[in-house]
Scaffold this motif. Structure first.
Motif, PDB file in Angstrom:
ATOM      1  N   GLY A 193     -43.951  53.034  98.974  1.00 43.14           N
ATOM      2  CA  GLY A 193     -44.164  52.618  97.592  1.00 43.14           C
ATOM      3  C   GLY A 193     -44.428  51.124  97.508  1.00 43.14           C
ATOM      4  O   GLY A 193     -45.293  50.677  96.763  1.00 43.14           O
TER       5      GLY A 193
ATOM      6  N   ILE B 189     -50.284  62.072  95.571  1.00 47.30           N
ATOM      7  CA  ILE B 189     -48.920  61.619  95.836  1.00 47.30           C
ATOM      8  C   ILE B 189     -48.081  62.849  96.150  1.00 47.30           C
ATOM      9  O   ILE B 189     -48.017  63.786  95.352  1.00 47.30           O
ATOM     10  CB  ILE B 189     -48.347  60.851  94.638  1.00 47.30           C
ATOM     11  CG1 ILE B 189     -49.244  59.643  94.324  1.00 47.30           C
ATOM     12  CG2 ILE B 189     -46.911  60.401  94.946  1.00 47.30           C
ATOM     13  CD1 ILE B 189     -48.822  58.852  93.106  1.00 47.30           C
ATOM     14  N   CYS B 190     -47.482  62.831  97.338  1.00 49.24           N
ATOM     15  CA  CYS B 190     -46.690  63.969  97.807  1.00 49.24           C
ATOM     16  C   CYS B 190     -45.226  63.562  97.926  1.00 49.24           C
ATOM     17  O   CYS B 190     -44.907  62.468  98.375  1.00 49.24           O
ATOM     18  CB  CYS B 190     -47.176  64.429  99.171  1.00 49.24           C
ATOM     19  SG  CYS B 190     -48.907  64.939  99.207  1.00 49.24           S
ATOM     20  N   TYR B 191     -44.364  64.481  97.535  1.00 48.66           N
ATOM     21  CA  TYR B 191     -42.930  64.317  97.725  1.00 48.66           C
ATOM     22  C   TYR B 191     -42.435  65.597  98.366  1.00 48.66           C
ATOM     23  O   TYR B 191     -42.569  66.675  97.784  1.00 48.66           O
ATOM     24  CB  TYR B 191     -42.214  64.065  96.394  1.00 48.66           C
ATOM     25  CG  TYR B 191     -40.718  63.951  96.549  1.00 48.66           C
ATOM     26  CD1 TYR B 191     -40.167  62.840  97.167  1.00 48.66           C
ATOM     27  CD2 TYR B 191     -39.883  64.955  96.101  1.00 48.66           C
ATOM     28  CE1 TYR B 191     -38.800  62.726  97.325  1.00 48.66           C
ATOM     29  CE2 TYR B 191     -38.509  64.846  96.253  1.00 48.66           C
ATOM     30  CZ  TYR B 191     -37.978  63.734  96.872  1.00 48.66           C
ATOM     31  OH  TYR B 191     -36.619  63.625  97.034  1.00 48.66           O
TER      32      TYR B 191
ATOM     33  N   CYS C 263     -47.471  68.221  96.264  1.00 53.04           N
ATOM     34  CA  CYS C 263     -48.448  67.150  96.100  1.00 53.04           C
ATOM     35  C   CYS C 263     -49.137  67.274  94.750  1.00 53.04           C
ATOM     36  O   CYS C 263     -49.386  68.381  94.271  1.00 53.04           O
ATOM     37  CB  CYS C 263     -49.500  67.207  97.197  1.00 53.04           C
ATOM     38  SG  CYS C 263     -48.828  66.925  98.857  1.00 53.04           S
TER      39      CYS C 263
ATOM     40  N   TRP D 115     -45.119  58.868  88.614  1.00 50.93           N
ATOM     41  CA  TRP D 115     -44.676  58.018  89.712  1.00 50.93           C
ATOM     42  C   TRP D 115     -44.849  56.550  89.354  1.00 50.93           C
ATOM     43  O   TRP D 115     -45.791  56.169  88.661  1.00 50.93           O
ATOM     44  CB  TRP D 115     -45.475  58.316  90.988  1.00 50.93           C
ATOM     45  CG  TRP D 115     -45.113  59.614  91.601  1.00 50.93           C
ATOM     46  CD1 TRP D 115     -45.805  60.785  91.528  1.00 50.93           C
ATOM     47  CD2 TRP D 115     -43.944  59.894  92.362  1.00 50.93           C
ATOM     48  NE1 TRP D 115     -45.137  61.774  92.200  1.00 50.93           N
ATOM     49  CE2 TRP D 115     -43.989  61.248  92.721  1.00 50.93           C
ATOM     50  CE3 TRP D 115     -42.859  59.128  92.763  1.00 50.93           C
ATOM     51  CZ2 TRP D 115     -42.988  61.846  93.469  1.00 50.93           C
ATOM     52  CZ3 TRP D 115     -41.864  59.723  93.517  1.00 50.93           C
ATOM     53  CH2 TRP D 115     -41.945  61.082  93.868  1.00 50.93           C
TER      54      TRP D 115
ATOM     55  N   THR E   4     -38.884  52.981  93.973  1.00 49.02           N
ATOM     56  CA  THR E   4     -39.768  54.105  93.692  1.00 49.02           C
ATOM     57  C   THR E   4     -39.076  54.918  92.616  1.00 49.02           C
ATOM     58  O   THR E   4     -37.889  55.209  92.724  1.00 49.02           O
ATOM     59  CB  THR E   4     -39.970  54.980  94.949  1.00 49.02           C
ATOM     60  OG1 THR E   4     -40.557  54.176  95.975  1.00 49.02           O
ATOM     61  CG2 THR E   4     -40.861  56.170  94.664  1.00 49.02           C
TER      62      THR E   4
ATOM     63  N   TRP F 272     -39.639  58.295  89.664  1.00 46.36           N
ATOM     64  CA  TRP F 272     -40.417  59.416  89.160  1.00 46.36           C
ATOM     65  C   TRP F 272     -39.864  59.785  87.794  1.00 46.36           C
ATOM     66  O   TRP F 272     -38.661  60.027  87.658  1.00 46.36           O
ATOM     67  CB  TRP F 272     -40.357  60.604  90.123  1.00 46.36           C
ATOM     68  CG  TRP F 272     -41.265  61.705  89.706  1.00 46.36           C
ATOM     69  CD1 TRP F 272     -42.638  61.700  89.760  1.00 46.36           C
ATOM     70  CD2 TRP F 272     -40.892  62.961  89.167  1.00 46.36           C
ATOM     71  NE1 TRP F 272     -43.122  62.876  89.279  1.00 46.36           N
ATOM     72  CE2 TRP F 272     -42.075  63.691  88.896  1.00 46.36           C
ATOM     73  CE3 TRP F 272     -39.674  63.551  88.874  1.00 46.36           C
ATOM     74  CZ2 TRP F 272     -42.069  64.958  88.365  1.00 46.36           C
ATOM     75  CZ3 TRP F 272     -39.666  64.820  88.344  1.00 46.36           C
ATOM     76  CH2 TRP F 272     -40.851  65.516  88.097  1.00 46.36           C
TER      77      TRP F 272
ATOM     78  N   ALA G  58     -37.080  58.033  98.653  1.00 41.66           N
ATOM     79  CA  ALA G  58     -38.332  57.280  98.543  1.00 41.66           C
ATOM     80  C   ALA G  58     -39.124  57.352  99.852  1.00 41.66           C
ATOM     81  O   ALA G  58     -40.355  57.367  99.829  1.00 41.66           O
ATOM     82  CB  ALA G  58     -38.055  55.837  98.157  1.00 41.66           C
TER      83      ALA G  58
ATOM     84  N   LYS H 195     -39.542  59.840 101.611  1.00 37.65           N
ATOM     85  CA  LYS H 195     -40.200  61.148 101.684  1.00 37.65           C
ATOM     86  C   LYS H 195     -41.509  61.184 100.899  1.00 37.65           C
ATOM     87  O   LYS H 195     -42.217  62.176 100.930  1.00 37.65           O
ATOM     88  CB  LYS H 195     -39.275  62.239 101.139  1.00 37.65           C
ATOM     89  CG  LYS H 195     -37.991  62.384 101.918  1.00 37.65           C
ATOM     90  CD  LYS H 195     -37.069  63.377 101.243  1.00 37.65           C
ATOM     91  CE  LYS H 195     -35.706  63.412 101.904  1.00 37.65           C
ATOM     92  NZ  LYS H 195     -34.784  64.291 101.186  1.00 37.65           N
ATOM     93  N   VAL H 196     -41.824  60.101 100.185  1.00 34.64           N
ATOM     94  CA  VAL H 196     -43.046  60.051  99.387  1.00 34.64           C
ATOM     95  C   VAL H 196     -44.205  59.599 100.259  1.00 34.64           C
ATOM     96  O   VAL H 196     -44.093  58.642 101.027  1.00 34.64           O
ATOM     97  CB  VAL H 196     -42.873  59.071  98.193  1.00 34.64           C
ATOM     98  CG1 VAL H 196     -44.166  58.951  97.404  1.00 34.64           C
ATOM     99  CG2 VAL H 196     -41.733  59.518  97.295  1.00 34.64           C
ATOM    100  N   ARG H 197     -45.321  60.307 100.146  1.00 30.96           N
ATOM    101  CA  ARG H 197     -46.551  59.949 100.853  1.00 30.96           C
ATOM    102  C   ARG H 197     -47.646  59.762  99.815  1.00 30.96           C
ATOM    103  O   ARG H 197     -47.760  60.536  98.873  1.00 30.96           O
ATOM    104  CB  ARG H 197     -46.926  61.016 101.863  1.00 30.96           C
ATOM    105  CG  ARG H 197     -45.873  61.184 102.949  1.00 30.96           C
ATOM    106  CD  ARG H 197     -46.211  62.246 103.984  1.00 30.96           C
ATOM    107  NE  ARG H 197     -46.949  63.399 103.530  1.00 30.96           N
ATOM    108  CZ  ARG H 197     -46.424  64.508 102.997  1.00 30.96           C
ATOM    109  NH1 ARG H 197     -45.123  64.593 102.804  1.00 30.96           N
ATOM    110  NH2 ARG H 197     -47.172  65.523 102.656  1.00 30.96           N
TER     111      ARG H 197
END
Length: 114
Positions: free
Chosen positions: A4, A37-39, A43, A66, A84, A86, A96, A98-100
Protein backbone atom coordinates in the motif's frame (compact mmCIF):
# COMPACT_ATOMS: atom_id res chain seq x y z
CA UNK A 1 7.79 -2.57 2.72
CA UNK A 2 4.01 -2.47 2.58
CA UNK A 3 2.53 -2.66 -0.91
CA UNK A 4 0.00 0.00 0.00
CA UNK A 5 2.84 2.35 0.82
CA UNK A 6 4.48 1.58 -2.52
CA UNK A 7 1.24 2.28 -4.35
CA UNK A 8 0.71 5.55 -2.53
CA UNK A 9 4.25 6.74 -3.09
CA UNK A 10 4.51 5.71 -6.73
CA UNK A 11 1.13 7.11 -7.69
CA UNK A 12 1.49 10.27 -5.68
CA UNK A 13 4.81 11.08 -7.32
CA UNK A 14 3.67 10.62 -10.91
CA UNK A 15 2.82 13.88 -12.61
CA UNK A 16 2.22 16.03 -9.55
CA UNK A 17 4.21 19.13 -8.71
CA UNK A 18 6.03 19.09 -5.37
CA UNK A 19 3.55 21.45 -3.72
CA UNK A 20 0.41 19.62 -4.88
CA UNK A 21 -2.14 18.55 -2.34
CA UNK A 22 -5.14 16.53 -3.54
CA UNK A 23 -6.82 15.68 -6.82
CA UNK A 24 -10.31 14.20 -6.82
CA UNK A 25 -11.11 12.55 -10.15
CA UNK A 26 -14.82 12.26 -9.43
CA UNK A 27 -15.09 15.93 -8.47
CA UNK A 28 -13.57 16.84 -11.85
CA UNK A 29 -15.81 14.39 -13.75
CA UNK A 30 -12.81 12.29 -14.80
CA UNK A 31 -12.02 8.60 -14.60
CA UNK A 32 -8.90 7.62 -12.71
CA UNK A 33 -6.59 4.80 -13.79
CA UNK A 34 -7.73 1.20 -13.38
CA UNK A 35 -6.23 -1.26 -10.91
CA UNK A 36 -6.98 -4.78 -9.78
CA UNK A 37 -6.81 -4.93 -6.00
CA UNK A 38 -6.76 -8.37 -4.41
CA UNK A 39 -7.13 -9.32 -0.77
CA UNK A 40 -6.48 -12.98 -0.04
CA UNK A 41 -8.47 -14.77 -2.79
CA UNK A 42 -10.90 -11.97 -3.77
CA UNK A 43 -10.02 -9.44 -6.50
CA UNK A 44 -11.87 -6.33 -7.65
CA UNK A 45 -11.41 -4.08 -10.64
CA UNK A 46 -10.97 -0.63 -9.15
CA UNK A 47 -10.59 2.95 -10.32
CA UNK A 48 -8.54 5.53 -8.51
CA UNK A 49 -10.91 8.22 -7.25
CA UNK A 50 -8.49 10.54 -5.42
CA UNK A 51 -4.84 11.00 -4.66
CA UNK A 52 -3.07 13.35 -2.30
CA UNK A 53 0.64 14.10 -2.09
CA UNK A 54 2.94 16.78 -0.82
CA UNK A 55 2.58 18.61 2.45
CA UNK A 56 -0.12 16.92 4.49
CA UNK A 57 -1.78 13.56 4.00
CA UNK A 58 -0.42 11.26 1.30
CA UNK A 59 -2.85 8.63 0.05
CA UNK A 60 -4.69 7.09 -2.88
CA UNK A 61 -8.36 6.10 -2.78
CA UNK A 62 -10.25 3.69 -5.00
CA UNK A 63 -13.93 3.27 -5.86
CA UNK A 64 -14.03 -0.17 -4.26
CA UNK A 65 -13.30 1.23 -0.79
CA UNK A 66 -9.52 0.74 -0.62
CA UNK A 67 -7.22 3.48 0.64
CA UNK A 68 -3.43 3.28 0.89
CA UNK A 69 -1.32 5.99 2.46
CA UNK A 70 1.31 7.20 4.81
CA UNK A 71 1.75 10.12 7.15
CA UNK A 72 4.85 11.73 8.57
CA UNK A 73 5.33 10.86 12.23
CA UNK A 74 7.64 13.30 14.02
CA UNK A 75 9.91 11.45 16.42
CA UNK A 76 13.69 11.65 16.91
CA UNK A 77 13.76 11.92 13.14
CA UNK A 78 10.84 11.86 10.76
CA UNK A 79 9.48 8.47 9.86
CA UNK A 80 6.40 7.49 7.91
CA UNK A 81 3.48 5.55 9.31
CA UNK A 82 1.96 3.47 6.53
CA UNK A 83 -1.64 2.36 6.53
CA UNK A 84 -4.10 0.37 4.45
CA UNK A 85 -7.83 0.65 4.95
CA UNK A 86 -10.92 -0.83 3.38
CA UNK A 87 -14.25 0.94 3.68
CA UNK A 88 -12.79 3.12 6.44
CA UNK A 89 -11.45 0.26 8.60
CA UNK A 90 -7.69 0.09 9.14
CA UNK A 91 -6.08 -3.26 8.41
CA UNK A 92 -3.44 -4.72 10.69
CA UNK A 93 0.06 -4.87 9.19
CA UNK A 94 -0.39 -8.64 8.79
CA UNK A 95 -3.65 -8.22 6.87
CA UNK A 96 -2.27 -5.30 4.84
CA UNK A 97 0.54 -7.60 3.67
CA UNK A 98 -2.13 -9.82 2.04
CA UNK A 99 -3.19 -7.03 -0.33
CA UNK A 100 -1.89 -7.16 -3.90
CA UNK A 101 -2.29 -4.30 -6.37
CA UNK A 102 -2.06 -4.65 -10.14
CA UNK A 103 -1.98 -1.73 -12.57
CA UNK A 104 -4.23 -2.26 -15.61
CA UNK A 105 -3.04 -0.87 -18.93
CA UNK A 106 -4.55 -1.83 -22.28
CA UNK A 107 -5.98 -5.12 -21.03
CA UNK A 108 -2.71 -6.10 -19.33
CA UNK A 109 -2.04 -6.01 -15.61
CA UNK A 110 1.18 -6.11 -13.65
CA UNK A 111 1.73 -6.17 -9.92
CA UNK A 112 3.15 -3.15 -8.17
CA UNK A 113 5.92 -4.77 -6.14
CA UNK A 114 7.70 -3.65 -3.02
Amino acid sequence: MNKGFLVAVSLAMVGLPANATCYDYEEHGELGDEYIICYEDKCDLSRMTAQCAGAGPNFTEYDTGWRFGYEAAPRQEYTYDEYTSWEGDLLSPEDAAKVRVFKVDRYLAWELMD
